[in-house]
Design a protein around this motif. Structure first.
Motif, PDB file in Angstrom:
ATOM      1  N   THR A 173       0.433  -1.138  -0.106  1.00  9.46           N
ATOM      2  CA  THR A 173      -0.028   0.155  -0.263  1.00  9.46           C
ATOM      3  C   THR A 173       0.883   1.027  -0.054  1.00  9.46           C
ATOM      4  OG1 THR A 173       0.193  -0.243   2.431  1.00  9.46           O
ATOM      5  CG2 THR A 173      -1.944  -1.254   0.925  1.00  9.46           C
ATOM      6  N   HIS A 174       2.251   1.323   0.243  1.00 11.45           N
ATOM      7  CA  HIS A 174       2.934   2.484   0.123  1.00 11.45           C
ATOM      8  C   HIS A 174       4.550   2.094  -0.482  1.00 11.45           C
ATOM      9  CE1 HIS A 174       3.936   6.818   1.123  1.00 11.45           C
ATOM     10  NE2 HIS A 174       4.987   5.952   1.957  1.00 11.45           N
ATOM     11  N   VAL A 175       4.354   2.306  -1.795  1.00 12.14           N
ATOM     12  CA  VAL A 175       5.751   2.268  -1.695  1.00 12.14           C
ATOM     13  C   VAL A 175       6.527   3.344  -2.906  1.00 12.14           C
ATOM     14  CG1 VAL A 175       6.551  -0.234  -2.124  1.00 12.14           C
ATOM     15  CG2 VAL A 175       5.554   1.607  -4.277  1.00 12.14           C
ATOM     16  N   HIS A 176       7.663   4.331  -3.277  1.00 24.81           N
ATOM     17  CA  HIS A 176       8.580   4.581  -4.491  1.00 24.81           C
ATOM     18  C   HIS A 176       9.254   4.449  -5.189  1.00 24.81           C
ATOM     19  CE1 HIS A 176       7.450   8.590  -1.354  1.00 24.81           C
ATOM     20  NE2 HIS A 176       7.543   6.806  -0.377  1.00 24.81           N
ATOM     21  N   LEU A 177       8.583   4.278  -5.857  1.00 27.99           N
ATOM     22  CA  LEU A 177       9.585   3.423  -7.061  1.00 27.99           C
ATOM     23  C   LEU A 177      11.035   4.002  -7.576  1.00 27.99           C
ATOM     24  CD1 LEU A 177       6.777   1.951  -9.615  1.00 27.99           C
ATOM     25  CD2 LEU A 177       7.247   1.002  -7.928  1.00 27.99           C
TER      26      LEU A 177
ATOM     27  N   ALA B 120       6.134  -1.065   2.081  1.00 26.57           N
ATOM     28  CA  ALA B 120       7.880  -1.413   2.383  1.00 26.57           C
ATOM     29  C   ALA B 120       8.186   0.306   2.439  1.00 26.57           C
ATOM     30  CB  ALA B 120       8.762  -1.862   1.475  1.00 26.57           C
ATOM     31  N   ASP B 121       7.593   1.215   1.731  1.00 29.76           N
ATOM     32  CA  ASP B 121       8.392   2.492   2.071  1.00 29.76           C
ATOM     33  C   ASP B 121       8.845   2.619   0.429  1.00 29.76           C
ATOM     34  OD1 ASP B 121       8.179   4.962   1.590  1.00 29.76           O
ATOM     35  OD2 ASP B 121       7.724   5.451   4.210  1.00 29.76           O
ATOM     36  N   GLY B 122       9.802   3.438   1.073  1.00 28.39           N
ATOM     37  CA  GLY B 122      10.633   3.652  -0.772  1.00 28.39           C
ATOM     38  C   GLY B 122      12.153   2.779   0.268  1.00 28.39           C
TER      39      GLY B 122
ATOM     40  N   THR C 291      -1.372  10.123   1.375  1.00 31.87           N
ATOM     41  CA  THR C 291      -0.351  11.118   2.121  1.00 31.87           C
ATOM     42  C   THR C 291       0.121  10.690   2.743  1.00 31.87           C
ATOM     43  OG1 THR C 291       0.516  13.144   2.254  1.00 31.87           O
ATOM     44  CG2 THR C 291      -1.305  12.062   3.117  1.00 31.87           C
ATOM     45  N   HIS C 292       2.005  10.998   3.416  1.00 31.73           N
ATOM     46  CA  HIS C 292       2.538  10.518   4.882  1.00 31.73           C
ATOM     47  C   HIS C 292       2.044  11.454   5.658  1.00 31.73           C
ATOM     48  CE1 HIS C 292       5.703  10.104   1.998  1.00 31.73           C
ATOM     49  NE2 HIS C 292       5.866   9.043   2.688  1.00 31.73           N
ATOM     50  N   ALA C 293       2.215  10.413   6.744  1.00 31.49           N
ATOM     51  CA  ALA C 293       1.254  11.424   8.134  1.00 31.49           C
ATOM     52  C   ALA C 293       1.758  10.677   9.609  1.00 31.49           C
ATOM     53  CB  ALA C 293      -0.019  11.465   8.295  1.00 31.49           C
TER      54      ALA C 293
ATOM     55  N   ALA D  55       0.001   6.595   5.035  1.00 26.30           N
ATOM     56  CA  ALA D  55       1.865   6.307   5.359  1.00 26.30           C
ATOM     57  C   ALA D  55       2.153   6.545   6.845  1.00 26.30           C
ATOM     58  CB  ALA D  55       2.155   6.615   4.112  1.00 26.30           C
ATOM     59  N   HIS D  56       1.729   5.631   7.508  1.00 26.52           N
ATOM     60  CA  HIS D  56       2.643   5.423   7.676  1.00 26.52           C
ATOM     61  C   HIS D  56       2.098   5.505  10.148  1.00 26.52           C
ATOM     62  CE1 HIS D  56       6.291   5.541   6.411  1.00 26.52           C
ATOM     63  NE2 HIS D  56       5.884   6.923   5.635  1.00 26.52           N
ATOM     64  N   CYS D  57       1.024   6.854  10.459  1.00 26.13           N
ATOM     65  CA  CYS D  57      -0.147   6.984  11.542  1.00 26.13           C
ATOM     66  C   CYS D  57       0.997   6.759  12.866  1.00 26.13           C
ATOM     67  CB  CYS D  57      -1.125   6.160  11.578  1.00 26.13           C
ATOM     68  SG  CYS D  57      -1.204   7.362  10.168  1.00 26.13           S
TER      69      CYS D  57
HETATM   70 ZN   LIG Z   1       7.307   7.328   1.860  1.00 26.35          ZN
END
Ligand SMILES: [Zn+2]
Length: 418
Positions: free
Chosen positions: A61-65, A306-308, A218-220, A255-257
């Motif tokens: 649900t959250h990566v940065h290619l 995994a995020d970036g 978004t990141h939060a 993302a995160h919380c």
């Molecule tokens: Zn991120």
């Protein structure tokens, strides 16, 4: 009509009882048609995979290619210095061709790890190159350009942030060109985080997302340094601010919380927004541990990410699944989040977090035939139910096949493409 029968499987549908069905799965025109004790039809292609376990394709649900080329180049920093000193300067050097290369490298790892659906926040510039590259590969994705229009942010590389109107015009171009492409690539508004955007932009994104029926990502509430800076700038906590700006709703993934008080958790619960839990990244940047057991108990959809690559440094779904399960044992107590729940976050709950749960995330008739076939009877994986083996013992090395829309995926071929 093409029809394919996969035989000899332990099917783990992630949809009701029983948790495991012995037998076969029939795919017709890329969709799951039926599963169970099935005999081949006349003229049907039949493949046997005796003893393998079939799970739904994994969801991230959250990566940065766009960050995958920077793996190993941004170590030992908390969030804000990590962004200012490393990530933003490196992202600012991207060209369309380096973004295509970063996308191919990401897909090799994502698809090889069983991830067939993901959501990605791209960089500020050249996001069309990522959409173009993704259009060539067997994967489902929600993505958008990172919105950064506040040019007073410390540490911004020259020319990296865009004017407010230019940022919004770029979203219009991407929506027009790519949203809904092949019914598998979708645009989402991606304000990077509150601190990178003007209030005008954030309000306009909220308005446009509602008007166009598009998602927001978004990141939060990631790191204490970030949430403190938001409090000083706006006099509000991160979640309360997002809510006031109209950015929260069932169409939103945060993302995160990690850094939320009781009031913010209640705001999140009432909004219907989903959470992308990124446990490895939260540990590596020293951000903390998201209260996943509590969020799930409130009915908040929680998926994994995994995020970036520079803050993980893997893009591996099974790594995040194991990490999430281990942290929940520590945080909420052993057994509060069972292995089956961790697999739900990796599959159907992840799909729900992205609003794609009618399309993928479980093995049910009518859904996309996205599958991961694994050898969970390998002797080093021990005994126990398939969820326990998948979460705690298995790794990507136990994956034997990945299918997207009923087609066999060959991640190694991504190296061979120009
Ligand atoms: Zn991120």
């Amino acid at each position: 009509m093409s029809s394919l029968l996969l035989q000899g499987l332990h099917l783990v549908p992630m949809a009701g009882d029983p948790p495991v069905i012995e037998g076969s799965l029939r795919i017709r025109d890329g969709l799951i048609q039926e599963l169970g004790d099935l005999a081949p039809l006349e003229g049907e292609e039949v493949r046997r995979f005796d003893g393998l376990y079939a799970f739904p394709g994994f969801v991230q649900t959250h990566v940065h290619l766009c960050q995958t080329l920077f793996r190993g180049l941004a170590e030992d920093r908390p969030l804000l210095p990590w962004l200012r000193e490393k990530i933003w300067p490196m992202e600012a050097t991207h060209t369309p061709e380096t973004l295509r290369e970063s996308t191919r490298l990401s897909l090799r790892e994502l698809l090889g790890g069983g991830c067939t659906t993901f959501q990605s926040m791209e960089s500020v510039w050249h996001t069309s190159a990522v959409f173009e590259e993704l259009s060539n590969h067997p994967v489902r994705a929600i993505l958008g350009n990172a919105l950064m229009d506040d040019k007073t942010v410390p540490g911004l590389p020259p020319g990296f942030a865009r004017d407010t109107q230019d940022s919004l015009d770029e979203t219009d171009r991407l929506i027009e060109a790519y949203h809904g492409h092949d019914d598998r690539l979708f645009f989402a508004y991606n304000p990077r985080f509150v601190l990178s955007c003007t209030e005008d932009l954030l309000r306009e994104v909220a308005r446009r997302a509602q008007a166009k029926g598009l998602r927001v990502h978004t990141h939060a509430a990631e790191h204490p340094g970030e949430t403190q800076a938001i409090l000083e700038r706006y006099g509000k906590k991160n979640l309360a601010l997002l809510d006031d700006l109209g950015l929260l709703g069932p169409h939103t993934t945060l993302a995160h919380c990690v850094q939320m008080d009781e009031q913010e958790r209640a705001i999140l619960e009432q909004s219907g927004a989903s959470v992308a839990h990124c446990p490895s990244t939260n540990l590596k940047l020293g951000s903390g541990i998201a209260p996943i057991h509590d969020l799930r108990s409130r009915g908040i959809p929680v998926g994994l990410g995994a995020d970036g690559a520079p803050c993980n440094n893997r893009l591996d779904p099974l790594t995040e699944c194991r990490q999430a399960a281990l942290l929940a044992q520590y945080q909420a107590g052993p057994g509060k989040l069972r292995a089956e729940h961790a697999v739900r976050m990796l599959t159907i709950d992840g799909a729900r977090a992205l609003g794609l749960d009618t399309v993928c995330g479980s093995l049910e008739p009518g859904k996309s035939a996205d599958l991961v076939l694994l050898d969970l009877d390998a002797p080093e994986l021990g005994r126990g139910d398939p969820f326990t083996r998948l979460v705690y013992s298995a790794s990507r090395h136990h994956i034997r096949q990945v299918l997207f829309r009923g087609e066999f995926v060959n991640p190694a071929s991504l190296w061979e493409q120009p």
